[in-house]
Design an enzyme around this catalytic site. Structure first.
Site, PDB file in Angstrom:
ATOM      1  N   THR A 138       0.824  -1.200   0.000  1.00  0.00           N
ATOM      2  CA  THR A 138       0.000   0.000   0.000  1.00  0.00           C
ATOM      3  C   THR A 138       0.863   1.257   0.000  1.00  0.00           C
ATOM      4  O   THR A 138       0.423   2.314  -0.454  1.00  0.00           O
ATOM      5  CB  THR A 138      -0.955  -0.022   1.202  1.00  0.00           C
ATOM      6  OG1 THR A 138      -1.697  -1.245   1.173  1.00  0.00           O
ATOM      7  CG2 THR A 138      -1.928   1.133   1.188  1.00  0.00           C
ATOM      8  N   TYR A 155       4.794 -12.181   5.302  1.00  0.00           N
ATOM      9  CA  TYR A 155       3.695 -11.592   4.533  1.00  0.00           C
ATOM     10  C   TYR A 155       3.413 -12.486   3.344  1.00  0.00           C
ATOM     11  O   TYR A 155       4.232 -12.602   2.429  1.00  0.00           O
ATOM     12  CB  TYR A 155       4.084 -10.174   4.099  1.00  0.00           C
ATOM     13  CG  TYR A 155       3.074  -9.428   3.257  1.00  0.00           C
ATOM     14  CD1 TYR A 155       1.735  -9.801   3.188  1.00  0.00           C
ATOM     15  CD2 TYR A 155       3.470  -8.307   2.530  1.00  0.00           C
ATOM     16  CE1 TYR A 155       0.832  -9.094   2.422  1.00  0.00           C
ATOM     17  CE2 TYR A 155       2.571  -7.588   1.754  1.00  0.00           C
ATOM     18  CZ  TYR A 155       1.251  -7.989   1.708  1.00  0.00           C
ATOM     19  OH  TYR A 155       0.354  -7.280   0.944  1.00  0.00           O
ATOM     20  N   LYS A 183       1.270 -12.091   8.235  1.00  0.00           N
ATOM     21  CA  LYS A 183       0.177 -11.336   7.618  1.00  0.00           C
ATOM     22  C   LYS A 183      -0.342 -12.206   6.489  1.00  0.00           C
ATOM     23  O   LYS A 183       0.345 -12.410   5.487  1.00  0.00           O
ATOM     24  CB  LYS A 183       0.684  -9.989   7.094  1.00  0.00           C
ATOM     25  CG  LYS A 183      -0.359  -9.198   6.324  1.00  0.00           C
ATOM     26  CD  LYS A 183       0.246  -7.948   5.694  1.00  0.00           C
ATOM     27  CE  LYS A 183      -0.780  -7.230   4.822  1.00  0.00           C
ATOM     28  NZ  LYS A 183      -0.196  -6.058   4.121  1.00  0.00           N
ATOM     29  N   VAL A 205      -3.398  -6.129   9.339  1.00  0.00           N
ATOM     30  CA  VAL A 205      -2.592  -5.096   8.695  1.00  0.00           C
ATOM     31  C   VAL A 205      -3.469  -4.542   7.589  1.00  0.00           C
ATOM     32  O   VAL A 205      -3.763  -5.233   6.614  1.00  0.00           O
ATOM     33  CB  VAL A 205      -1.263  -5.645   8.152  1.00  0.00           C
ATOM     34  CG1 VAL A 205      -0.474  -4.535   7.458  1.00  0.00           C
ATOM     35  CG2 VAL A 205      -0.435  -6.255   9.287  1.00  0.00           C
TER      36      VAL A 205
END
Length: 300
Positions: free
Chosen positions: A49, A137, A166, A208
């Site tokens: 992001t 992640y 995540k 997250v």
């Protein structure tokens, strides 16, 4: 134990504000304050992001230094340092450690698609070099590489620095397998706002988040309700936020959420190529802003 977690609750995947194609540090600091005032439990800098593929090494150092200094210990600061180059990941991780970051976010390597054994070696090398706590992640929709539950569990048991994952695979069965077998003190976080509620119901630790950039307070209310097993309250909040959650992916993330944050006056809509802002007065732009309008005042 829960004390081993880097955070429990909400950590926004922070946007990287730009102005005239340069990093906008005043806007970045403003966003950090907005998140902390909204009740978040951690900050993730330079994730997907945050447009990390287009941030230069020099800009990366400026963002990390600014995040650590401005947060000033109010919440943990976690830096996205994983790449598809182990050497680069180690260099970024050491820089984050030297800057005073609290942890690292290490994505599954993209494009080169390693074996599970290769990913284990990748994470082990980063952990040994940097020494900071690591959140894995997994986002196969971006990387074309799935970190299998067995790999996550192996790293959780054998690499002390690996403190959580995540999970953005979108596969509830995979998430359930991790939650059913992970050791105490290993955090399991949603990497997709929309699956936060089911993850919390299964015993997960938070999210997250993309949507938190614009709506930290209501998302924190959802997650805190889920963490205290008030599923009825969490479900009510989930359905209230669901249109905004889905609107964040009507175009490639982070285009929609940056559009909303610009409408809130937090930053400009500037993005780095190959991403481009939404054209004004288009139906998709109106749908995105309308989805957020019940929660925050945006100029439609």
């Amino acid at each position: 134990m829960a004390d081993n977690l880097l955070f429990r609750g909400v950590a926004p995947a922070l946007l990287t504000p730009f102005s005239d194609n340069d990093i906008d540090l005043p806007a970045f600091r403003r966003l950090i304050d907005y998140q902390i005032e909204g009740g978040v439990d951690g900050l993730v800098v330079l994730g997907t992001t945050g447009e990390n593929p287009t941030v230069t090494d020099e800009e990366r150092r400026r963002l990390v230094d600014a995040a650590v200094a401005h947060t000033d210990g109010r919440v943990p600061v976690i830096i996205g340092t994983g790449t598809n180059s182990t050497a680069d990941s180690i260099a970024y991780s050491r820089e984050a450690a030297d800057a005073g970051a609290d942890g690292l976010l290490v994505v599954g390597p993209y494009y080169n698609k390693p074996s599970q054994q290769g990913f284990v070696a990748h994470v082990e090398a980063i952990a040994q070099a940097a020494g900071l706590p690591i959140i894995l992640y997994n986002v196969p929709g971006r990387t074309s590489f799935n970190v299998e539950p067995e790999t996550v569990l192996h790293l959780a048991e054998t690499v002390p620095q690996v403190r959580g994952v995540k999970e953005a695979s979108g596969d509830p069965a995979q998430i359930a397998d991790i939650l059913a077998h992970c050791p105490n003190g290993f955090g399991v976080y949603s990497g997709d706002d929309e699956i936060t509620l089911p993850l919390l119901a299964m015993g997960g630790d938070g999210v997250v988040s993309v949507i938190s950039n614009a709506l930290p307070e209501p998302l924190c209310q959802l997650v805190r309700a889920g963490l205290r097993d008030d599923i009825a309250k969490a479900r009510e909040q989930h359905f209230d936020l669901l249109p905004a959650m889905r609107a964040c992916f009507l175009e490639t993330n982070p285009v929609p959420i940056k559009t909303v944050c610009a409408a809130l006056g937090l930053m400009t809509e500037d993005l780095r190529l190959p991403l481009v802002p939404l054209e004004p007065n288009t139906p998709v732009r109106q749908r995105i802003l309308s989805a957020f309008d019940p929660h925050v005042s945006v100029d439609l």
